[in-house]
Scaffold this motif. Structure first.
Motif, short mmCIF file in Angstrom:
data_model
loop_
_atom_site.label_atom_id
_atom_site.label_comp_id
_atom_site.label_asym_id
_atom_site.label_seq_id
_atom_site.Cartn_x
_atom_site.Cartn_y
_atom_site.Cartn_z
N PHE A 1 0.84 -1.19 0.00
CA PHE A 1 0.00 0.00 0.00
C PHE A 1 0.88 1.25 0.00
O PHE A 1 1.88 1.32 0.70
CB PHE A 1 -0.89 -0.02 1.24
N ASN B 1 1.08 5.44 0.42
CA ASN B 1 0.39 6.58 1.01
C ASN B 1 -0.25 7.43 -0.08
O ASN B 1 0.43 7.95 -0.95
CB ASN B 1 1.40 7.41 1.79
N PRO B 2 -1.59 7.55 -0.05
CA PRO B 2 -2.24 8.33 -1.11
C PRO B 2 -1.90 9.80 -1.06
O PRO B 2 -2.12 10.52 -2.01
CB PRO B 2 -3.74 8.10 -0.84
N MET B 3 -1.36 10.24 0.08
CA MET B 3 -1.00 11.65 0.21
C MET B 3 0.24 11.98 -0.61
O MET B 3 0.61 13.13 -0.74
CB MET B 3 -0.73 12.00 1.67
N LEU C 1 0.26 14.74 -2.98
CA LEU C 1 0.33 16.10 -2.48
C LEU C 1 1.75 16.62 -2.48
O LEU C 1 2.00 17.80 -2.53
CB LEU C 1 -0.19 16.12 -1.05
N TYR C 2 2.67 15.69 -2.36
CA TYR C 2 4.05 16.10 -2.13
C TYR C 2 4.92 15.91 -3.36
O TYR C 2 5.94 16.56 -3.50
CB TYR C 2 4.64 15.28 -0.98
N ASN D 1 -15.73 24.84 5.30
CA ASN D 1 -15.81 23.66 4.42
C ASN D 1 -17.24 23.35 3.96
O ASN D 1 -17.50 22.28 3.46
CB ASN D 1 -15.25 22.39 5.08
N THR E 1 -6.70 22.78 -0.11
CA THR E 1 -5.55 21.86 -0.11
C THR E 1 -5.87 20.51 0.52
O THR E 1 -5.44 19.48 0.02
CB THR E 1 -4.38 22.49 0.66
N ALA E 2 -6.62 20.52 1.60
CA ALA E 2 -6.88 19.26 2.29
C ALA E 2 -7.93 18.43 1.56
O ALA E 2 -8.15 17.28 1.90
CB ALA E 2 -7.32 19.52 3.72
N PHE F 1 -6.97 8.97 8.26
CA PHE F 1 -7.32 9.21 6.86
C PHE F 1 -6.43 10.29 6.26
O PHE F 1 -5.83 10.11 5.21
CB PHE F 1 -8.79 9.62 6.75
N GLN F 2 -6.34 11.41 6.96
CA GLN F 2 -5.62 12.55 6.39
C GLN F 2 -4.14 12.27 6.21
O GLN F 2 -3.52 12.78 5.29
CB GLN F 2 -5.80 13.79 7.27
N ARG F 3 -3.57 11.45 7.08
CA ARG F 3 -2.15 11.17 6.97
C ARG F 3 -1.90 9.99 6.04
O ARG F 3 -0.76 9.59 5.85
CB ARG F 3 -1.55 10.89 8.35
N GLY F 4 -2.97 9.40 5.52
CA GLY F 4 -2.80 8.36 4.51
C GLY F 4 -2.21 7.07 5.05
O GLY F 4 -1.46 6.40 4.36
N LEU F 5 -2.57 6.72 6.28
CA LEU F 5 -2.03 5.48 6.85
C LEU F 5 -2.68 4.24 6.24
O LEU F 5 -2.07 3.20 6.15
CB LEU F 5 -2.25 5.46 8.36
N ARG G 1 -11.14 20.60 12.36
CA ARG G 1 -10.84 21.26 11.10
C ARG G 1 -9.34 21.52 10.97
O ARG G 1 -8.76 21.36 9.91
CB ARG G 1 -11.61 22.57 11.05
N ALA H 1 -7.67 18.34 10.05
CA ALA H 1 -7.84 17.99 8.63
C ALA H 1 -6.92 18.82 7.75
O ALA H 1 -6.44 18.36 6.72
CB ALA H 1 -9.29 18.19 8.21
N SER H 2 -6.66 20.06 8.16
CA SER H 2 -5.84 20.90 7.28
C SER H 2 -4.35 20.77 7.58
O SER H 2 -3.54 21.42 6.95
CB SER H 2 -6.27 22.36 7.42
N VAL I 1 -2.42 18.43 6.84
CA VAL I 1 -1.64 17.81 5.75
C VAL I 1 -0.82 18.83 4.99
O VAL I 1 0.19 18.50 4.38
CB VAL I 1 -2.54 17.09 4.73
N SER I 2 -1.25 20.08 5.02
CA SER I 2 -0.55 21.06 4.20
C SER I 2 0.85 21.38 4.75
O SER I 2 1.66 21.91 4.03
CB SER I 2 -1.39 22.32 4.06
N LEU J 1 2.49 19.03 7.30
CA LEU J 1 3.18 17.85 7.83
C LEU J 1 3.92 17.13 6.71
O LEU J 1 3.45 17.10 5.58
CB LEU J 1 2.16 16.89 8.47
N PRO J 2 5.10 16.56 7.02
CA PRO J 2 5.84 15.86 5.97
C PRO J 2 5.14 14.57 5.56
O PRO J 2 4.39 13.99 6.33
CB PRO J 2 7.19 15.57 6.63
N LEU J 3 5.41 14.16 4.35
CA LEU J 3 4.79 12.93 3.82
C LEU J 3 5.31 11.72 4.59
O LEU J 3 6.49 11.60 4.87
CB LEU J 3 5.15 12.79 2.34
N LEU J 4 4.39 10.82 4.93
CA LEU J 4 4.79 9.55 5.56
C LEU J 4 5.03 8.57 4.42
O LEU J 4 4.13 7.85 4.00
CB LEU J 4 3.69 9.05 6.49
#
Lengths: 518, 205
Positions: free
Chosen positions: A162, A164-166, A169-170, A348, A396-397, B34-38, B135, B138-139, B141-142, B144-147
């Protein structure tokens, strides 16, 4: 029992066999054999009977043997190897069993040796545990009177492989949606680049609008400039004093009237043909970041989350004050038929308000509230050919463009654009949608509707694309970037053959404003 | 007497406050996952709460883990023995701690009242405060570094020293991050519990 003894004797004879050929077995080897044979009894119960008897035969000094045993186990069988070499001077001599290094395979128990070796490791590990305990003790001291608990049954990890879908973003990857080739040519370079010094890099403002009179209004800091797209004339309309700046501007549907929202919370109306201010309307407590016209009603959205409808013709201009958002209203737009008002906020939320029955303002309770976006919603656009279809884009989020049917209140489509959506526009000449993106791609993208496949990507901006505007003829879009440039893209030029066919059928919709004035 | 009864109707009890905190943690932790894409985003489903759309995991094992952990936490919250809850995100391969979310709990109001302690703060106001924190989560991610590795998460609960080790629980070592950078989020309070949220992550440089 007697037959066992007999067998044991035979066995012990056999066990002597190897070394005997090379001469008498050295004492230490004999002892070694004893040790191994006794300890082999640990392994299987069957052997027990005769191995113990074996012991009784060959070992005469059991007490000593035990001592040796403990001594041996620490240095596992290294010395015997080396020494077994020395008593064999003639290498051509027969070495039964074929192994000169292990004197007797029958009696030496390799499994046991392995076990013993492993045990040594274990004892070392125990030492390691001791060190860990020390560590724990130290950390407990550091923590003070605290304990840290965690549940033993851990949560599962993500499936192997798997990703990371994020990552999108990077890593600035392009959207996987295939860039579909179209029959028409879309220039990849901007038609023209205009300078926009001091344009405020603020996602929540609306600083660009292109009116039906073909004049582009742009707010650069505290000033508003008008650029006549037909003649190329540039004119400064106004300049605010002090630290104030222009937060939003919006052209009336028809005519030269421009509405301007300021940091003071006022809304100003300007007649641009005479460069004259018509009126100032109060009502807001904070900056006015969004404006939208619906005939003679001007709707303004404030940082406080309030929306006010102003009747610009009357002295008491406030028709209604609506609180539908808990944070700044950054997107505001009326549908082309004036039936719905869409508002998007930093909370939002997207609200769709129906027009009230007795005027051009909206009701004070929303018809639909869409909370699916995970970030601020600034980009809002109504479809010109299906007036109940609304496109919204998240920050962005969120990074999604969502298409809503406001008759039913359902989400018709949603697509992940992989970067912040700052603005949205519908093309007039084609069934396409234009989006302006911020982090990470900083580009303008054109999407086919309703398939939502990417038609083209217009690159060039070096910072995020904050605002989009379209020329009145629908052929050109203008993008305003945080890199202080305005870029004009001629990507919707009409097909000359088809345009001719259509020209006869196009009807000019009578302006609601004119109807009212009459 | 009647006024007291009316007052108590809308009041939040210690147990209710603990419920509010655990609900917040449940939504907050799911949102972080979810937001950190774990985990794959298909495993999440949008749920509406606090006037927000929060994506909650549909994975039964994660749900079970959170339910057990938060259930135990609630007991300790009522006994006022918890100081902090930490969500630890670790690299599965190297076991390195990548990120830590700290939820610090302070006890407010008349603690002497014991279990009878109540708070008059309107629930709506508390929910609004929670919404603002969620909130911010959730925001996050803008910045925090990518995991960029397979990660797992764990929850550690910091309690006072007199707490007995429950069954199926183990003592853990507090997770520390090398070269850490910390960002504090908004906090909210029920006037019985006050919760601070902060994220600590590894600085790339």
């Amino acid at each position: 029992m007697s037959q066992f003894k007999f067998w044991n004797e035979i066995n012990s004879v056999f066990s002597m066999e190897g070394p005997i050929t090379k001469g008498p077995q050295p004492r230490y080897e004999r002892k070694k054999n004893n040790v191994l044979s006794t300890s082999s009894s640990l392994n299987s119960s069957k052997q027990r009977s005769f191995s113990t008897s074996c012991l009784s035969i060959s070992s005469k000094t059991p007490s000593k043997r035990v001592e040796n045993d403990s001594g041996r186990s620490k240095t596992p069988s290294r010395t015997p190897f080396r020494k077994s070499k020395t008593p064999t001077p003639n290498k051509n001599g027969r070495t039964p069993g074929g192994d000169r290094f292990i004197p007797s395979r029958v009696n030496s128990n390799l499994d046991l040796a392995q076990y013993k070796l492993a045990q040594d490791d274990n004892s070392q590990e125990e030492n390691g545990n001791g060190r860990n305990e020390l560590k724990k003790a130290i950390s407990e001291q550091l923590l003070g009177n605290q304990k840290v608990f965690s549940y033993i049954n851990k949560a599962p990890t993500a499936p192997e492989g798997f990703q990371n879908p994020m990552r999108v973003l990077y890593s600035q990857t392009r959207t996987p949606a295939s860039v579909k080739s179209t029959s028409r040519y879309i220039p990849q370079a901007p038609d023209r680049i205009l300078d926009a010094p001091d344009i405020i890099d603020d996602f929540y403002l609306n600083l660009i609008d292109w009116g039906s009179n073909n004049i582009l209004a742009a707010a650069l800091g505290s000033q508003v400039y008008l650029w006549n797209a037909g003649t190329g004339n540039i004119e400064q309309l106004l300049s605010l004093e002090g630290n104030d700046y222009v937060c939003s501007l919006n052209w009336i549907e028809e005519g030269d009237c421009l509405a301007i929202g300021t940091t003071q919370g006022t809304v100003e109306l300007w007649d641009c043909s005479r460069s004259k201010r018509l009126r100032i309307m109060n009502g807001h407590s904070a900056r006015v970041g969004s404006l939208a016209w619906n005939s003679f009603v001007l709707t303004s959205g404030c940082r406080s989350g309030q929306i006010i409808h102003h009747d610009v013709r009357q002295r008491e201009h406030i028709l209604a004050t609506i609180s539908g958002h808990s944070q700044e209203v950054c997107g505001l737009t009326w549908s082309p038929d004036g039936r719905y008002l869409a508002s998007g906020g930093n909370d939002n939320v997207v609200n769709v308000w129906p027009r009230s029955n007795d005027g051009h303002q909206s009701e004070t309770t929303p018809l639909h509230t869409f909370v699916q976006h995970q970030a601020a919603v600034k980009a809002l656009a109504w479809c010109p050919w299906q007036p109940h279809i609304l496109a919204t884009g998240g920050g962005t989020a969120d990074r999604h463009i969502r298409i809503w049917n406001c008759n039913t209140g359902t989400c018709v489509n949603s697509i992940d654009t992989k970067s912040q959506v700052c603005s949205l526009l519908w093309a007039q000449n084609y069934k396409e949608l234009v989006s302006g993106h911020g982090f990470a791609n900083n580009e303008v993208a054109i999407w086919k509707y309703p398939a939502m496949t990417k038609v083209s990507e217009l690159k060039g901006h070096t910072a995020r694309v904050l605002h989009l505007a379209m020329s009145p003829d629908g052929s050109t879009i203008l993008s305003a970037g945080a890199d202080e440039t305005l870029r004009l893209w001629k990507c919707f030029t009409k097909d000359p053959v088809r345009a001719k066919d259509k020209e006869g059928t196009v009807k000019v919709k009578p302006s609601a404003l004119r109807q009212c004035i009459r | 007497m009647t006024t007291a009864a009316v007052k108590n109707k809308s009041a939040i009890t210690l147990k209710g406050s603990s419920d509010i905190l655990c609900d917040y943690l449940n939504y907050g932790i799911n949102s972080i996952l979810f937001q950190r894409g774990l985990y794959p985003s298909e495993d999440f489903q949008a749920t509406e709460n606090y006037g927000l759309n929060i994506l909650m995991s549909t994975n039964n094992k994660i749900k079970e883990f959170l339910a057990t952990t938060l259930g135990q936490l609630k007991e300790w919250l009522i006994k006022r023995t918890v100081n902090r809850v930490a969500l630890i995100i670790t690299n599965v391969k190297t076991l390195e701690v990548m990120e830590r979310w700290d939820f610090t709990i302070e006890y407010e109001g008349n603690i002497e009242d014991g279990e009878a302690q109540t708070s008059d703060k309107p629930l709506k106001q508390i929910k609004n405060e929670i919404r603002d924190v969620l909130r911010q989560i959730a925001s996050s991610v803008s910045y925090l570094p990518l995991l960029d590795c397979l990660c797992s998460f764990d929850i550690q609960i910091y309690t006072t020293n007199d707490v007995e080790l429950p069954e199926k629980w183990a003592l853990a070592e507090p997770a520390n991050i090398k070269n850490a950078q910390s960002v504090k989020m908004r906090s909210f309070s029920t006037q019985i519990h006050k919760m601070d949220t902060a994220v600590t992550y590894r600085n790339e440089d």
